[in-house]
Design a protein around this motif. Sequence first.
Motif, PDB file in Angstrom:
ATOM      1  N   PRO A  49       0.535   3.550   2.568  1.00 37.51           N
ATOM      2  CA  PRO A  49      -0.675   3.252   3.332  1.00 37.51           C
ATOM      3  C   PRO A  49      -0.638   1.842   3.901  1.00 37.51           C
ATOM      4  CG  PRO A  49      -1.241   4.382   1.305  1.00 37.51           C
ATOM      5  CD  PRO A  49       0.230   4.041   1.227  1.00 37.51           C
ATOM      6  N   VAL A  50      -1.182   1.693   5.089  1.00 40.37           N
ATOM      7  CA  VAL A  50      -1.211   0.415   5.798  1.00 40.37           C
ATOM      8  C   VAL A  50      -2.665  -0.009   5.949  1.00 40.37           C
ATOM      9  CG1 VAL A  50      -0.638  -0.754   7.964  1.00 40.37           C
ATOM     10  CG2 VAL A  50       0.883   1.017   7.060  1.00 40.37           C
ATOM     11  N   ALA A  51      -3.005  -1.206   5.491  1.00 40.91           N
ATOM     12  CA  ALA A  51      -4.368  -1.713   5.617  1.00 40.91           C
ATOM     13  C   ALA A  51      -4.523  -2.465   6.927  1.00 40.91           C
ATOM     14  CB  ALA A  51      -4.692  -2.644   4.448  1.00 40.91           C
ATOM     15  N   GLY A  52      -5.664  -2.290   7.567  1.00 42.04           N
ATOM     16  CA  GLY A  52      -6.009  -3.028   8.778  1.00 42.04           C
ATOM     17  C   GLY A  52      -6.884  -4.211   8.413  1.00 42.04           C
ATOM     18  N   LEU A  53      -6.363  -5.417   8.626  1.00 45.58           N
ATOM     19  CA  LEU A  53      -7.082  -6.645   8.292  1.00 45.58           C
ATOM     20  C   LEU A  53      -7.861  -7.106   9.512  1.00 45.58           C
ATOM     21  CD1 LEU A  53      -4.114  -8.363   6.441  1.00 45.58           C
ATOM     22  CD2 LEU A  53      -5.925  -6.941   5.455  1.00 45.58           C
ATOM     23  N   TRP A  54      -9.153  -7.232   9.363  1.00 39.86           N
ATOM     24  CA  TRP A  54     -10.068  -7.551  10.458  1.00 39.86           C
ATOM     25  C   TRP A  54     -10.156  -9.061  10.612  1.00 39.86           C
ATOM     26  CZ3 TRP A  54     -15.999  -7.193   9.613  1.00 39.86           C
ATOM     27  CH2 TRP A  54     -16.666  -7.349  10.822  1.00 39.86           C
ATOM     28  N   GLY A 108     -12.447  -8.669   6.684  1.00 43.18           N
ATOM     29  CA  GLY A 108     -12.602  -7.417   5.948  1.00 43.18           C
ATOM     30  C   GLY A 108     -11.409  -6.520   6.129  1.00 43.18           C
ATOM     31  N   ILE A 109     -11.405  -5.439   5.413  1.00 38.76           N
ATOM     32  CA  ILE A 109     -10.394  -4.394   5.560  1.00 38.76           C
ATOM     33  C   ILE A 109     -11.150  -3.176   6.076  1.00 38.76           C
ATOM     34  CG2 ILE A 109      -8.692  -2.947   4.400  1.00 38.76           C
ATOM     35  CD1 ILE A 109      -8.416  -5.248   2.339  1.00 38.76           C
ATOM     36  N   ILE A 110     -10.997  -2.889   7.373  1.00 37.44           N
ATOM     37  CA  ILE A 110     -11.826  -1.856   7.989  1.00 37.44           C
ATOM     38  C   ILE A 110     -11.050  -0.616   8.392  1.00 37.44           C
ATOM     39  CG2 ILE A 110     -13.520  -3.521   8.785  1.00 37.44           C
ATOM     40  CD1 ILE A 110     -12.341  -3.216  11.602  1.00 37.44           C
ATOM     41  N   TRP A 111      -9.749  -0.608   8.101  1.00 37.90           N
ATOM     42  CA  TRP A 111      -8.922   0.506   8.541  1.00 37.90           C
ATOM     43  C   TRP A 111      -7.788   0.700   7.548  1.00 37.90           C
ATOM     44  CZ3 TRP A 111      -3.684   0.356   9.831  1.00 37.90           C
ATOM     45  CH2 TRP A 111      -3.174   1.496  10.473  1.00 37.90           C
ATOM     46  N   ALA A 153       4.921  -7.923   5.925  1.00 36.97           N
ATOM     47  CA  ALA A 153       4.664  -9.039   5.013  1.00 36.97           C
ATOM     48  C   ALA A 153       5.885  -9.283   4.131  1.00 36.97           C
ATOM     49  CB  ALA A 153       3.442  -8.725   4.157  1.00 36.97           C
ATOM     50  N   PRO A 154       5.926 -10.426   3.470  1.00 34.82           N
ATOM     51  CA  PRO A 154       7.076 -10.729   2.603  1.00 34.82           C
ATOM     52  C   PRO A 154       7.324  -9.703   1.504  1.00 34.82           C
ATOM     53  CG  PRO A 154       5.803 -12.707   3.008  1.00 34.82           C
ATOM     54  CD  PRO A 154       5.010 -11.559   3.584  1.00 34.82           C
ATOM     55  N   ASP A 155       6.310  -8.903   1.139  1.00 29.44           N
ATOM     56  CA  ASP A 155       6.516  -7.885   0.106  1.00 29.44           C
ATOM     57  C   ASP A 155       7.225  -6.647   0.638  1.00 29.44           C
ATOM     58  OD1 ASP A 155       4.538  -6.616   1.594  1.00 29.44           O
ATOM     59  OD2 ASP A 155       3.146  -6.380  -0.074  1.00 29.44           O
ATOM     60  N   GLY A 156       7.527  -6.633   1.959  1.00 30.18           N
ATOM     61  CA  GLY A 156       8.234  -5.514   2.567  1.00 30.18           C
ATOM     62  C   GLY A 156       7.314  -4.431   3.108  1.00 30.18           C
ATOM     63  N   ASN A 157       6.014  -4.565   2.922  1.00 24.60           N
ATOM     64  CA  ASN A 157       5.061  -3.577   3.419  1.00 24.60           C
ATOM     65  C   ASN A 157       4.517  -3.992   4.780  1.00 24.60           C
ATOM     66  OD1 ASN A 157       4.986  -1.683   1.218  1.00 24.60           O
ATOM     67  ND2 ASN A 157       3.971  -3.273   0.040  1.00 24.60           N
ATOM     68  N   TYR A 158       4.090  -2.989   5.534  1.00 25.33           N
ATOM     69  CA  TYR A 158       3.498  -3.230   6.842  1.00 25.33           C
ATOM     70  C   TYR A 158       1.978  -3.314   6.732  1.00 25.33           C
ATOM     71  CZ  TYR A 158       8.033  -2.110   8.760  1.00 25.33           C
ATOM     72  OH  TYR A 158       9.363  -2.116   9.056  1.00 25.33           O
ATOM     73  N   TYR A 159       1.401  -4.135   7.588  1.00 28.26           N
ATOM     74  CA  TYR A 159      -0.043  -4.300   7.680  1.00 28.26           C
ATOM     75  C   TYR A 159      -0.422  -4.385   9.150  1.00 28.26           C
ATOM     76  CZ  TYR A 159       0.389  -5.452   2.762  1.00 28.26           C
ATOM     77  OH  TYR A 159       0.686  -5.392   1.417  1.00 28.26           O
TER      78      TYR A 159
END
Length: 127
Positions: free
Chosen positions: A66-71, A5-8, A107-113
């Motif tokens: 925005p940075v998504a937190g992957l659970w 899930g994405i919880i954060w 990630a390869p798209d240059g965004n942080y997660y």
Amino acid sequence: MEVKGIIWVGSATDDQSAATDFFSRVLGMEVITDVSGFARLAASNGDRIEFFGPDSVEHDQLDTGPVAGLWVHDADTARAELIEAGVETVTKLETGPDGHSWFYFKAPDGNYYEMCEHPRPRPPKSG
């Protein structure tokens, strides 16, 4: 690895106070923490959003939006799998006082997660 899930969501903002006020007063989220440079709010199901103000010193690298937190079930294993896949990791695995673990990666798209291991947060107390 399996993302459960994405919880954060974390977001850098130039106006932490306005963001915190909007998400609390208008959207009805519960303010958990609100200190200089950092605010954490929770939705009724326990999912969280955090704001990093201009004076935040712990989230300087999270500047792409925005940075998504992957659970995930096991953050340490997930980190090893990302390293093996050649993904650029940003931080070491950290563990908070409540026992949840996390790290950030680019990630390869240059965004942080964020990858995080945590029992699904309980909803905040209504009050």
